[in-house]
Design an enzyme around this catalytic site. Structure first.
Site, PDB file in Angstrom:
ATOM      1  CG  ASN A 138      -6.771  -0.702   1.657  1.00 28.88           C
ATOM      2  OD1 ASN A 138      -6.066  -0.518   0.668  1.00 28.88           O
ATOM      3  ND2 ASN A 138      -6.259  -0.902   2.861  1.00 28.88           N
TER       4      ASN A 138
ATOM      5  CB  CYS B  67      -0.961  -0.004   1.186  1.00 24.67           C
ATOM      6  SG  CYS B  67      -2.149  -1.371   1.133  1.00 24.67           S
TER       7      CYS B  67
ATOM      8  CG  HIS C  79      -3.068   3.472   2.243  1.00 20.03           C
ATOM      9  ND1 HIS C  79      -3.714   2.985   1.130  1.00 20.03           N
ATOM     10  CD2 HIS C  79      -3.029   2.437   3.141  1.00 20.03           C
ATOM     11  CE1 HIS C  79      -4.053   1.719   1.331  1.00 20.03           C
ATOM     12  NE2 HIS C  79      -3.650   1.374   2.542  1.00 20.03           N
TER      13      HIS C  79
END
Length: 340
Positions: A291, A119, A261
């Site tokens: 996500n 990520c 993020h």
């Protein structure tokens, strides 16, 4: 300590942005039909209401191609010298996915490669693209973050299946001046492999294969230890953000927009609170897209620019955290860009 941005001979400047999510949508109610969960449980723990997923036969390259195409359409100059793809879900283990994406975009012959920092991949890609430009290897770089996380998540695992989704975001980066809109400040990066077990896919790599055994139950799927990951994410993103802001010569009070993020709503809130970022300065799309891994930040930037929650002149702080463990942060002043 990163070199202070104004001391660099060449800056990297955002010159285009684009994002894309596949059309198929999975709601919380859809997940409740097959998992022991509820809409309220998902919303209160993750902040997610819907997420987009690839359709059968689709792959990460399809997501990356569409986001890259839109980013190129947003840039005045579309002559690209390199393509960098941040992803955890390549189309296949070998070869890299980036050359395929580049070819589909008509960029045959330019260097193209994948990077893997889960990520945090987009921020690692940002530093990589800046290096390519600073070295003179490329005058402009197409940086894409794309992940089809639903292909590696166990659909029966309530702790991950409700969080992760599919999507892509991309930026065109060019050489420019440190004092112009769109210029990216120092990219602060870090890692700590002692905690690799917190976020992993145990099977499929050389370690499992060299043992000449099939993978154990569930080892082919993405696994995450939520409680410890939460603590590490808040600590690392907060520290990296402070470092990036200081290296850019800013104060946290200077930040107009915070683009973190989109891990889950609780992590986002904890980091923003730790940094004392006002609620109105926090960009978020997690409720709509979930996500999306390495796609998270560029997709957020593209969507925020499109709906005008991110506008010209906004001093923007980026930060991310992912498996490795790996993390990063950077600053930029948002330029005036058309969206495609």
């Amino acid at each position: 300590m990163p070199v202070r941005y104004e001391e660099r001979e060449r800056a990297v400047v955002v010159a285009g942005v684009g994002g894309w999510v596949p059309p198929d949508v999975v709601t919380n109610d859809d997940l409740c039909a097959r998992l022991d969960t509820s809409d309220e449980w998902i919303r209160t723990r993750t902040g997610i209401r819907t997420r987009h997923v690839i359709s059968p036969g689709m792959a990460t390259s399809d997501l990356a191609f569409e986001a890259g195409r839109r980013a190129l359409g947003s840039a005045d100059d579309r002559e690209i010298g390199a393509v960098v793809l941040a992803t955890t879900t390549p189309d296949r283990p070998c070869p890299a996915t980036a050359p395929d994406v580049a070819a589909r975009l008509g960029l045959v012959g330019v260097p193209a490669f994948d990077i893997s920092a889960v990520c945090a991949g987009f921020l690692y890609g940002l530093a990589t693209a800046a290096g390519l430009i600073a070295s003179g290897t490329a005058r402009q770089v197409l940086l894409i973050g794309a992940d089809a996380f639903t292909t590696i998540v166990d659909p029966k695992d309530r702790s991950t299946a409700v969080i992760f989704a599919d999507g892509a975001g991309a930026v065109v980066l060019r050489a420019g001046r440190a004092d112009e809109p769109g210029a990216v400040g120092p990219v602060v990066l870090g890692s700590d492999g002692r905690f690799a077990h917190l976020i992993q896919v145990p099977a499929g790599g050389s370690r499992q294969r060299s043992r000449s055994r099939s993978c154990g139950p569930g080892e082919e799927f993405f696994q995450m230890e939520g409680r410890d990951t939460f603590r590490q994410a808040v600590e690392r993103m907060s520290a990296a953000s402070r470092h990036a802001v200081e290296s850019a010569g800013w104060c946290l009070e200077d930040v107009d927009r915070f683009a973190a993020h989109q891990a889950n709503a609780r992590i986002l809130e904890a980091v923003a609170d730790e940094l004392a970022i006002p609620a109105g300065h926090r960009l978020s799309n997690i409720s709509r897209v979930g996500n999306t891994g390495a796609a998270s930040i560029p997709l957020l930037l593209a969507q925020a620019a499109e709906d005008s929650s991110l506008a010209e002149g906004h001093r923007t702080l980026l930060t991310a955290f992912g498996g490795g463990l790996a993390w990063g942060a950077a600053t930029l002043t948002w330029p005036k860009l058309p969206t495609a």
